[in-house]
Scaffold this motif. Structure first.
Motif, PDB file in Angstrom:
ATOM      1  N   LEU A   8      16.546  16.743 -22.025  1.00  0.00           N
ATOM      2  CA  LEU A   8      15.442  16.125 -22.758  1.00  0.00           C
ATOM      3  C   LEU A   8      14.642  15.229 -21.823  1.00  0.00           C
ATOM      4  CD1 LEU A   8      17.285  14.969 -26.021  1.00  0.00           C
ATOM      5  CD2 LEU A   8      16.141  17.144 -25.581  1.00  0.00           C
ATOM      6  N   THR A   9      13.338  15.232 -21.999  1.00  0.00           N
ATOM      7  CA  THR A   9      12.479  14.298 -21.277  1.00  0.00           C
ATOM      8  C   THR A   9      12.082  13.211 -22.261  1.00  0.00           C
ATOM      9  OG1 THR A   9      11.635  16.045 -19.850  1.00  0.00           O
ATOM     10  CG2 THR A   9      10.332  14.020 -19.980  1.00  0.00           C
ATOM     11  N   VAL A  10      12.304  11.975 -21.867  1.00  0.00           N
ATOM     12  CA  VAL A  10      11.940  10.838 -22.707  1.00  0.00           C
ATOM     13  C   VAL A  10      10.825  10.083 -21.994  1.00  0.00           C
ATOM     14  CG1 VAL A  10      12.721   8.671 -23.743  1.00  0.00           C
ATOM     15  CG2 VAL A  10      14.249  10.656 -23.701  1.00  0.00           C
ATOM     16  N   ARG A  11       9.695   9.983 -22.664  1.00  0.00           N
ATOM     17  CA  ARG A  11       8.540   9.274 -22.116  1.00  0.00           C
ATOM     18  C   ARG A  11       8.577   7.836 -22.632  1.00  0.00           C
ATOM     19  NH1 ARG A  11       2.712  11.969 -22.928  1.00  0.00           N
ATOM     20  NH2 ARG A  11       3.745  13.568 -21.700  1.00  0.00           N
ATOM     21  N   LEU A  12       8.865   6.903 -21.741  1.00  0.00           N
ATOM     22  CA  LEU A  12       8.884   5.490 -22.115  1.00  0.00           C
ATOM     23  C   LEU A  12       7.437   5.017 -22.211  1.00  0.00           C
ATOM     24  CD1 LEU A  12      11.611   4.186 -19.632  1.00  0.00           C
ATOM     25  CD2 LEU A  12      11.925   4.981 -21.988  1.00  0.00           C
ATOM     26  N   VAL A  13       7.000   4.661 -23.407  1.00  0.00           N
ATOM     27  CA  VAL A  13       5.614   4.242 -23.615  1.00  0.00           C
ATOM     28  C   VAL A  13       5.575   2.724 -23.692  1.00  0.00           C
ATOM     29  CG1 VAL A  13       3.566   4.421 -25.067  1.00  0.00           C
ATOM     30  CG2 VAL A  13       5.129   6.376 -24.874  1.00  0.00           C
ATOM     31  N   ARG A  14       5.054   2.123 -22.651  1.00  0.00           N
ATOM     32  CA  ARG A  14       4.962   0.668 -22.571  1.00  0.00           C
ATOM     33  C   ARG A  14       3.675   0.169 -23.223  1.00  0.00           C
ATOM     34  NH1 ARG A  14       5.362  -4.059 -21.659  1.00  0.00           N
ATOM     35  NH2 ARG A  14       5.498  -5.312 -19.809  1.00  0.00           N
ATOM     36  N   SER A  15       2.595   0.938 -23.080  1.00  0.00           N
ATOM     37  CA  SER A  15       1.311   0.552 -23.671  1.00  0.00           C
ATOM     38  C   SER A  15       0.509   1.800 -24.014  1.00  0.00           C
ATOM     39  CB  SER A  15       0.513  -0.318 -22.696  1.00  0.00           C
ATOM     40  OG  SER A  15      -0.810  -0.485 -23.152  1.00  0.00           O
ATOM     41  N   PHE A  16       0.105   1.892 -25.266  1.00  0.00           N
ATOM     42  CA  PHE A  16      -0.748   3.007 -25.679  1.00  0.00           C
ATOM     43  C   PHE A  16      -2.167   2.799 -25.157  1.00  0.00           C
ATOM     44  CE2 PHE A  16       2.653   3.123 -28.809  1.00  0.00           C
ATOM     45  CZ  PHE A  16       2.967   4.469 -28.814  1.00  0.00           C
ATOM     46  N   GLU A  17      -2.679   1.573 -25.281  1.00  0.00           N
ATOM     47  CA  GLU A  17      -4.052   1.272 -24.879  1.00  0.00           C
ATOM     48  C   GLU A  17      -4.289   1.524 -23.393  1.00  0.00           C
ATOM     49  OE1 GLU A  17      -2.103  -0.896 -26.509  1.00  0.00           O
ATOM     50  OE2 GLU A  17      -3.068  -1.147 -28.455  1.00  0.00           O
ATOM     51  N   HIS A  18      -3.312   1.170 -22.580  1.00  0.00           N
ATOM     52  CA  HIS A  18      -3.456   1.307 -21.130  1.00  0.00           C
ATOM     53  C   HIS A  18      -2.842   2.600 -20.601  1.00  0.00           C
ATOM     54  CE1 HIS A  18      -5.061  -2.738 -20.681  1.00  0.00           C
ATOM     55  NE2 HIS A  18      -4.172  -3.107 -21.581  1.00  0.00           N
ATOM     56  N   ARG A  19      -2.368   3.427 -21.517  1.00  0.00           N
ATOM     57  CA  ARG A  19      -1.733   4.703 -21.154  1.00  0.00           C
ATOM     58  C   ARG A  19      -0.637   4.489 -20.117  1.00  0.00           C
ATOM     59  NH1 ARG A  19      -7.291   8.196 -20.788  1.00  0.00           N
ATOM     60  NH2 ARG A  19      -7.703   8.165 -23.004  1.00  0.00           N
ATOM     61  N   ASN A  20       0.155   3.484 -20.366  1.00  0.00           N
ATOM     62  CA  ASN A  20       1.209   3.095 -19.438  1.00  0.00           C
ATOM     63  C   ASN A  20       2.537   3.684 -19.924  1.00  0.00           C
ATOM     64  OD1 ASN A  20       2.776   1.825 -17.557  1.00  0.00           O
ATOM     65  ND2 ASN A  20       2.239  -0.250 -18.178  1.00  0.00           N
ATOM     66  N   PHE A  21       2.973   4.750 -19.278  1.00  0.00           N
ATOM     67  CA  PHE A  21       4.232   5.386 -19.665  1.00  0.00           C
ATOM     68  C   PHE A  21       4.929   5.949 -18.441  1.00  0.00           C
ATOM     69  CE2 PHE A  21       0.984   8.661 -20.021  1.00  0.00           C
ATOM     70  CZ  PHE A  21       1.563   9.750 -19.397  1.00  0.00           C
ATOM     71  N   LYS A  22       6.214   6.209 -18.604  1.00  0.00           N
ATOM     72  CA  LYS A  22       7.023   6.745 -17.508  1.00  0.00           C
ATOM     73  C   LYS A  22       8.001   7.764 -18.085  1.00  0.00           C
ATOM     74  CE  LYS A  22       9.028   5.409 -13.259  1.00  0.00           C
ATOM     75  NZ  LYS A  22       8.166   6.124 -12.361  1.00  0.00           N
ATOM     76  N   PRO A  23       7.935   9.006 -17.620  1.00  0.00           N
ATOM     77  CA  PRO A  23       8.876  10.016 -18.121  1.00  0.00           C
ATOM     78  C   PRO A  23      10.218   9.955 -17.386  1.00  0.00           C
ATOM     79  CG  PRO A  23       7.263  11.039 -16.682  1.00  0.00           C
ATOM     80  CD  PRO A  23       6.909   9.576 -16.766  1.00  0.00           C
TER      81      PRO A  23
END
Length: 126
Positions: A8-23
């Protein structure tokens, strides 16, 4: 026969507005565990994972949502789709498999209050 283990790939979404995520990729995931158990496992893993910046490690994630499943259509949204929450947000107490999670599923892991706020006013800042 269904496979009991999945990647499974889990995308850690830190900020929706800033599109800040890390898979992050998780291998050998038991699909018969509950959503709560998997959330606990992921939180434990990210708290000690090497190479993951501290802001991602310490963020208060609380919700998982299916972004994409193998051989399915992908969303045009850069972070994740804002639609089909009833079907795609994983319910507490439910087993991963029963929630529709299968091998090579991609999930978003985020803070629900941030998601609700972003969904009410979906704009990006960058």
């Amino acid at each position: 026969m269904m496979c009991d283990r999945a990647v499974l790939t889990v995308r850690l979404v830190r900020s929706f507005e800033h599109r800040n995520f890390k898979p992050l990729v998780f291998k050998d995931v038991n699909l018969d565990q509950t959503v709560d158990e998997f959330i606990s496992f992921v939180k434990q893993d990210i708290s000690v994972r090497a190479g993951l910046p501290p802001p991602f490690r310490k963020f208060d994630y609380d919700t998982l949502k299916i972004i994409h499943q193998a051989h399915g259509a992908k969303t045009n949204e850069l972070v994740m789709s804002l639609e089909d929450d009833e079907k795609l947000i994983l319910r507490e107490g439910c087993r991963l498999r029963a929630c529709g999670v299968a091998n090579e599923t991609e999930l978003a892991f985020f803070k629900m209050t941030d998601y609700i706020k972003f969904k009410a006013d979906p704009h990006s800042e960058w």
